[in-house]
Scaffold this motif. Structure first.
Motif, PDB file in Angstrom:
ATOM      1  N   LEU A   1       1.140  -1.288  -0.037  1.00  0.00           N
ATOM      2  CA  LEU A   1      -0.070  -0.155  -0.072  1.00  0.00           C
ATOM      3  C   LEU A   1       0.830   1.183   0.181  1.00  0.00           C
ATOM      4  N   ASN A   2       0.353   2.251  -0.755  1.00  0.00           N
ATOM      5  CA  ASN A   2       1.313   3.425  -0.963  1.00  0.00           C
ATOM      6  C   ASN A   2       0.338   4.452   0.121  1.00  0.00           C
ATOM      7  N   TYR A   3       0.808   4.984   1.100  1.00  0.00           N
ATOM      8  CA  TYR A   3       0.073   5.893   1.895  1.00  0.00           C
ATOM      9  C   TYR A   3       0.579   7.315   1.405  1.00  0.00           C
ATOM     10  N   PRO A   4      -0.561   8.242   1.418  1.00  0.00           N
ATOM     11  CA  PRO A   4      -0.166   9.658   1.114  1.00  0.00           C
ATOM     12  C   PRO A   4       0.635  10.367   1.841  1.00  0.00           C
ATOM     13  N   ASP A   5       0.480  10.348   3.017  1.00  0.00           N
ATOM     14  CA  ASP A   5       1.234  11.076   3.894  1.00  0.00           C
ATOM     15  C   ASP A   5       2.336  10.518   4.552  1.00  0.00           C
ATOM     16  N   ALA A   6       3.141   9.607   4.045  1.00  0.00           N
ATOM     17  CA  ALA A   6       4.194   9.012   4.149  1.00  0.00           C
ATOM     18  C   ALA A   6       5.071   8.818   3.273  1.00  0.00           C
ATOM     19  N   VAL A   7       6.542   8.459   3.530  1.00  0.00           N
ATOM     20  CA  VAL A   7       7.500   8.206   2.500  1.00  0.00           C
ATOM     21  C   VAL A   7       7.740   6.540   2.629  1.00  0.00           C
ATOM     22  N   ASP A   8       7.359   5.863   1.597  1.00  0.00           N
ATOM     23  CA  ASP A   8       7.122   4.557   1.620  1.00  0.00           C
ATOM     24  C   ASP A   8       8.229   3.866   0.872  1.00  0.00           C
ATOM     25  N   GLN A   9       8.718   2.664   1.413  1.00  0.00           N
ATOM     26  CA  GLN A   9       9.924   1.965   0.937  1.00  0.00           C
ATOM     27  C   GLN A   9       9.544   0.612   0.601  1.00  0.00           C
ATOM     28  N   PHE A  10      10.075   0.094  -0.375  1.00  0.00           N
ATOM     29  CA  PHE A  10       9.798  -1.343  -0.830  1.00  0.00           C
ATOM     30  C   PHE A  10      11.136  -2.118  -0.635  1.00  0.00           C
TER      31      PHE A  10
ATOM     32  N   GLY B   1      10.412   0.520 -14.628  1.00  0.00           N
ATOM     33  CA  GLY B   1      11.686   0.710 -14.114  1.00  0.00           C
ATOM     34  C   GLY B   1      11.881   0.040 -12.469  1.00  0.00           C
ATOM     35  N   GLU B   2      12.560   0.598 -11.862  1.00  0.00           N
ATOM     36  CA  GLU B   2      12.869   0.039 -10.308  1.00  0.00           C
ATOM     37  C   GLU B   2      11.546   0.371  -9.593  1.00  0.00           C
ATOM     38  N   VAL B   3      11.377  -0.190  -8.631  1.00  0.00           N
ATOM     39  CA  VAL B   3      10.018  -0.116  -7.548  1.00  0.00           C
ATOM     40  C   VAL B   3      10.074   1.182  -7.052  1.00  0.00           C
ATOM     41  N   ASN B   4       9.142   1.876  -7.185  1.00  0.00           N
ATOM     42  CA  ASN B   4       9.085   3.323  -6.543  1.00  0.00           C
ATOM     43  C   ASN B   4       7.777   3.110  -5.551  1.00  0.00           C
ATOM     44  N   ALA B   5       7.854   2.945  -4.287  1.00  0.00           N
ATOM     45  CA  ALA B   5       6.713   2.564  -3.451  1.00  0.00           C
ATOM     46  C   ALA B   5       6.146   3.860  -3.272  1.00  0.00           C
ATOM     47  N   ASP B   6       6.487   5.121  -3.578  1.00  0.00           N
ATOM     48  CA  ASP B   6       5.323   6.187  -3.863  1.00  0.00           C
ATOM     49  C   ASP B   6       4.820   6.526  -4.922  1.00  0.00           C
ATOM     50  N   VAL B   7       4.892   5.801  -5.876  1.00  0.00           N
ATOM     51  CA  VAL B   7       4.094   5.645  -7.093  1.00  0.00           C
ATOM     52  C   VAL B   7       3.512   4.532  -7.481  1.00  0.00           C
ATOM     53  N   ASN B   8       2.124   4.697  -7.686  1.00  0.00           N
ATOM     54  CA  ASN B   8       1.272   3.424  -7.903  1.00  0.00           C
ATOM     55  C   ASN B   8       1.555   2.740  -9.061  1.00  0.00           C
ATOM     56  N   GLY B   9       1.564   1.414  -9.143  1.00  0.00           N
ATOM     57  CA  GLY B   9       1.824   0.905 -10.586  1.00  0.00           C
ATOM     58  C   GLY B   9       2.196  -0.505 -10.261  1.00  0.00           C
ATOM     59  N   THR B  10       2.401  -1.327 -11.532  1.00  0.00           N
ATOM     60  CA  THR B  10       2.855  -2.837 -11.365  1.00  0.00           C
ATOM     61  C   THR B  10       4.602  -2.720 -12.076  1.00  0.00           C
ATOM     62  N   TYR B  11       5.212  -3.152 -11.028  1.00  0.00           N
ATOM     63  CA  TYR B  11       6.698  -3.526 -11.300  1.00  0.00           C
ATOM     64  C   TYR B  11       7.111  -4.707 -11.447  1.00  0.00           C
TER      65      TYR B  11
ATOM     66  N   VAL C   1       5.654  -6.727  -8.424  1.00  0.00           N
ATOM     67  CA  VAL C   1       5.370  -5.650  -7.189  1.00  0.00           C
ATOM     68  C   VAL C   1       4.312  -4.800  -7.616  1.00  0.00           C
ATOM     69  N   ILE C   2       3.324  -4.940  -6.959  1.00  0.00           N
ATOM     70  CA  ILE C   2       2.055  -4.006  -7.089  1.00  0.00           C
ATOM     71  C   ILE C   2       2.056  -2.947  -6.334  1.00  0.00           C
ATOM     72  N   ILE C   3       2.451  -1.608  -6.228  1.00  0.00           N
ATOM     73  CA  ILE C   3       1.938  -0.741  -5.612  1.00  0.00           C
ATOM     74  C   ILE C   3       0.775   0.000  -5.717  1.00  0.00           C
ATOM     75  N   GLU C   4      -0.170  -0.061  -4.725  1.00  0.00           N
ATOM     76  CA  GLU C   4      -1.455   0.298  -4.866  1.00  0.00           C
ATOM     77  C   GLU C   4      -1.785   1.478  -3.792  1.00  0.00           C
ATOM     78  N   ALA C   5      -2.709   2.569  -3.827  1.00  0.00           N
ATOM     79  CA  ALA C   5      -3.070   3.549  -3.093  1.00  0.00           C
ATOM     80  C   ALA C   5      -3.663   2.953  -1.740  1.00  0.00           C
ATOM     81  N   ALA C   6      -3.266   3.368  -0.656  1.00  0.00           N
ATOM     82  CA  ALA C   6      -3.943   2.860   0.613  1.00  0.00           C
ATOM     83  C   ALA C   6      -5.264   3.700   0.725  1.00  0.00           C
TER      84      ALA C   6
END
Length: 775
Positions: A243-252, A279-289, A310-315
């Protein structure tokens, strides 16, 4: 066999064939100028080619060019075909050989080395290897699992005197539906048969009929060539959602991988990562990596690439999160512990739809030294302050004294006046506090039995009869509770008669029942010792008590039934479940023993499942596991290699039969194996039943040997089986193999087979190698 096309099988390029032919031909030790020059193979590719095994370079193999090979085809074997193989990840087509094993297993074609067969094996370097790729296409026999198929590599040749010799080695790993590479060394061949001097042909085959498989890249290398790439295995799941939380810096955090190689240490293997279009996984950008891991060993062999998604999706917006976590207790919601005992906290887990797994806080305590019922509360709160809680009740109880209806059930007073041996004679003695009964003999026509009178029960009430017992040899005893009468019907039961199986190991046996209306009168406890071999029976701690909740043992239910598996297969534990009347689900507490047996040799094994509740009541069940050499044979222990295991005996056969040179000899009784092959037969199947026998018949005395086959209907259907009987009336002093065809219809569920001798003067029959297979 489906033939895709008849393209020619690839053979080596002419230069390499000539070079290896020179290496295989005889040469003089005195003339070094005649020593062959071996052109080294080109370096391996830097790219992994899917479904090409471990990338054997085609030009380095004898059988990988354009020339049609010479086949080695045994009599009655199926002829192999050359067909195309379309790789999974590329559009490349290549020719491979397709084999199908016939009904006579082992008669499978191989490769004749033709002009390369004249050289002494000693002229080859000690590091010479025989290599090939193998892929399992499938098995057409529905009762043969691919994992049950064993594979062998065979070399045909001659010794120094020109006599035919051969070497057969089991393959170190089973074939699968993906290409695998196999390496056999010259030294392995010599270790199996030191007389092998000339290699003329090679073949690869399974031990199961109707198996279809492909072979490619068969080669003889003048020296060992590491051609296997590394094997990389992902840690964690191949698809991860975060999950990608809008008010936090997320890391994978990548869970990583493990990597291994047939030659190199894992620290020597190079692993490179490449990424998909995002590209490389960006845990703050939603998408499929996608992360692809490529591995390379020290000589450049390429391992099969492995990809993680790796699927990053909005929390979900936490302001809209109003759903509380879900808490799951480990163990039952109600538990009991004896006063002064030990309470073990099993804990709980909590899952939240937004936050995932979260902590659980436990409040409350259990005082095991004070009687009462205690409540424990399990609470979980998510980041949006949604809370949930569940409770567990724990009763601390005092064990009440139990009145044993049986007098002197532990034989502390010896074999006193409360006990008697009836309907026969026996030697009785108390050894180490337990009663040992031996040398018993029946008083015709009854069987000897141990008895105690003055048994007073109340009709309609539940009781538990339990005792410890063992016997010198595995056998049954019969337990009865009822009133003995002086005339017909001679006996009124308080409950059903119960057969109890004893083994040489002392075990606790428990019988629960509700006393019938016959229990209005005083009765007897009767333990029938049975006929047959007078093996010692040991009894101790016989208790008959009024049933209460704390006395009822758990109930264990096996997942599946008896297991039948082929030699070399891996035993897959099916497990069991356990429920207790007071503790609830005890599945997690089941202890499994006996499941570590050796599957490399045929044999019968017992897996034991036991569990103990909080009142110290123990339940135990067993599963029979049979490891058989022929996994297609539906009959268990058809060669009597383990005596009467899996067979039932009636009419005195157990005491009058004997085993001679692995065969059963008997002249009295019935041999039966019932309700087996569940899940292995279906409507319309044609079975072939075969067995070896010889018999001595008394002429004109009506003696007959009969074989009965029964297709059993589903349990509880009350439908009769479909049966087929075959009779044998003639003497035969030589072993004969008889075959009976049997058709399954009417939706039968299982099979039974029985063999009996009958008639005025019963014959003497020798019996062996009973086999039932699909035709």
């Amino acid at each position: 066999m489906n033939v895709v096309n008849q393209k020619k099988f690839k053979l080596a390029n002419a230069a390499l064939v000539a070079a290896i032919a020179m290496g295989l031909s005889a040469c003089s030790d005195d003339d070094s100028s005649n020593s062959p020059t071996i052109t080294p193979p080109p370096p391996p590719s830097t790219e992994y080619v899917a479904d090409k095994g471990f990338h054997i370079t085609p030009t380095a193999a004898i059988f990988s060019g354009e020339e049609q090979p010479t086949w080695l085809i045994p009599e009655n074997a199926l002829t192999p075909v050359v067909t195309t193989d379309l790789t999974v990840r590329t559009t490349e087509e290549r020719n491979v050989v397709q084999f199908t094993s016939g009904e006579q297993v082992g008669l499978v074609a191989g490769f004749d080395l033709a002009g390369h067969s004249l050289a002494p094996l000693v002229s080859l370097d000690d590091s010479t290897t025989f290599e090939f790729d193998l892929r399992l296409v499938g098995t057409t026999n529905r009762n043969t699992l691919p994992s049950a198929v064993n594979w062998a590599f065979k070399v045909h040749g001659e010794n120094a005197e020109g006599e035919v010799v051969s070497v057969e080695l089991p393959l170190p790993k089973a074939a699968s539906n993906e290409w695998q590479h196999y390496v056999i060394t010259k030294q392995q061949l010599l270790d199996m048969n030191a007389e092998l001097a000339i290699v003329s042909a090679i073949s690869v085959y399974p031990d199961s009929s109707a198996t279809i498989y492909n072979v490619d890249n068969v080669a003889i290398y003048p020296e060992y060539k590491d051609s296997e790439g590394p094997v990389l295995v992902l840690k964690g799941d191949s698809t991860i959602k975060q999950l990608n939380y809008p008010d936090a810096v997320d890391q994978f955090e990548d869970p990583g991988y493990t990597v291994s190689d047939n030659q190199d240490d894992s620290t020597e293997i190079v692993v490179k990562q490449s990424y998909g279009e995002n590209g490389e996984v960006n845990a703050d950008v939603n998408g499929t990596y996608q992360i692809t891991y490529n591995s390379f060993d020290t000589v450049g062999n390429v391992g099969k690439p492995v990809t993680r998604t790796v699927i990053i999706e909005a929390a979900p917006d936490v302001e809209d999160d109003v759903v509380a976590p879900v808490i799951t207790l480990n163990g039952a919601a109600s538990m009991r512990v004896e006063l002064g005992g030990t309470y073990t906290e099993l804990g709980a887990t909590a899952i939240d739809a937004v936050d995932g797994e979260i902590d659980v806080i436990i409040t409350g305590a259990v005082d095991v030294n004070t009687l009462g019922t205690y409540t424990l509360t399990y609470t979980a709160t998510d980041k949006s302050d949604n809370s949930a809680n569940v409770t567990r009740s724990v009763e601390v109880y005092e064990q009440k004294p139990i009145e044993n209806i049986v007098t002197n059930g532990d034989f502390a007073a010896g074999f006193d006046e409360n006990w008697v041996v009836e309907e026969g004679s026996a030697k009785t003695e108390v050894v180490d506090g337990a009663l040992v009964i031996s040398d018993y003999a029946p008083g015709a026509p009854w069987q000897p039995r141990l008895a105690q009178g003055n048994i007073k029960l109340e009709p309609g009430l539940p009781y538990i009869l339990s005792f410890d017992a063992k016997s010198g040899e595995a056998r049954n005893i019969m337990v009865q509770l009822g009133e003995k009468l002086s005339s017909d019907p001679w006996y009124k039961p308080f409950t059903d008669d119960t057969h109890v199986g004893l083994t040489p190991e002392m075990k606790r046996h428990t019988i629960t029942f509700v006393a019938s209306e016959n229990a209005a009168n005083v009765g007897h406890l009767l333990i029938g010792l049975g006929g047959g071999v007078s093996t010692p029976v040991t009894l101790d701690n016989i208790e008959l008590v009024l049933q209460s909740d704390e006395l009822i043992p758990p109930v264990i239910t096996l997942n599946g039934g008896a297991v039948r598996m082929g030699v070399g297969e891996t035993y897959q534990e099916l497990g069991a479940t356990a429920l207790d009347n007071t503790d609830g689900d005890l599945t997690a507490s089941i202890v499994i023993t006996g499941d570590d047996f050796d599957t490399s040799i045929p044999g019968n094994h017992v897996v034991t499942y036991s569990v103990t509740d909080s009142d110290s009541n123990t339940a135990e069940v067993t599963r029979q596991v049979s490891v058989v050499a022929d996994s297609n044979n539906l009959v268990m222990n058809g060669d009597f290699s383990s005596g009467f295991d899996y067979w039932l005996t009636f009419g005195g056969l157990d005491s009058n039969g004997e085993f001679i040179d692995g065969a059963l000899k008997f002249s009295q009784g019935v041999l039966k194996q019932e309700r087996f092959a569940e899940g292995a037969i279906k409507n319309g199947d044609i079975l072939e039943v075969s067995f070896k026998y010889k018999a001595e018949m008394a002429d004109g005395q009506g003696g007959v040997f009969k074989v009965g086959l029964h297709a059993e209907m589903p349990t509880g259907s009350n439908l009769p089986p479909k049966s087929k009987w075959t009779e044998y009336w003639d003497s035969t002093t030589e072993w004969k193999t008889e075959t009976i065809e049997f058709v399954i219809d009417n939706n039968a569920e299982t099979l039974s087979i029985e063999m009996l001798v009958a008639g005025g003067v019963p014959p003497t029959v020798w019996l062996d190698d009973i086999v039932i297979k699909h035709k």
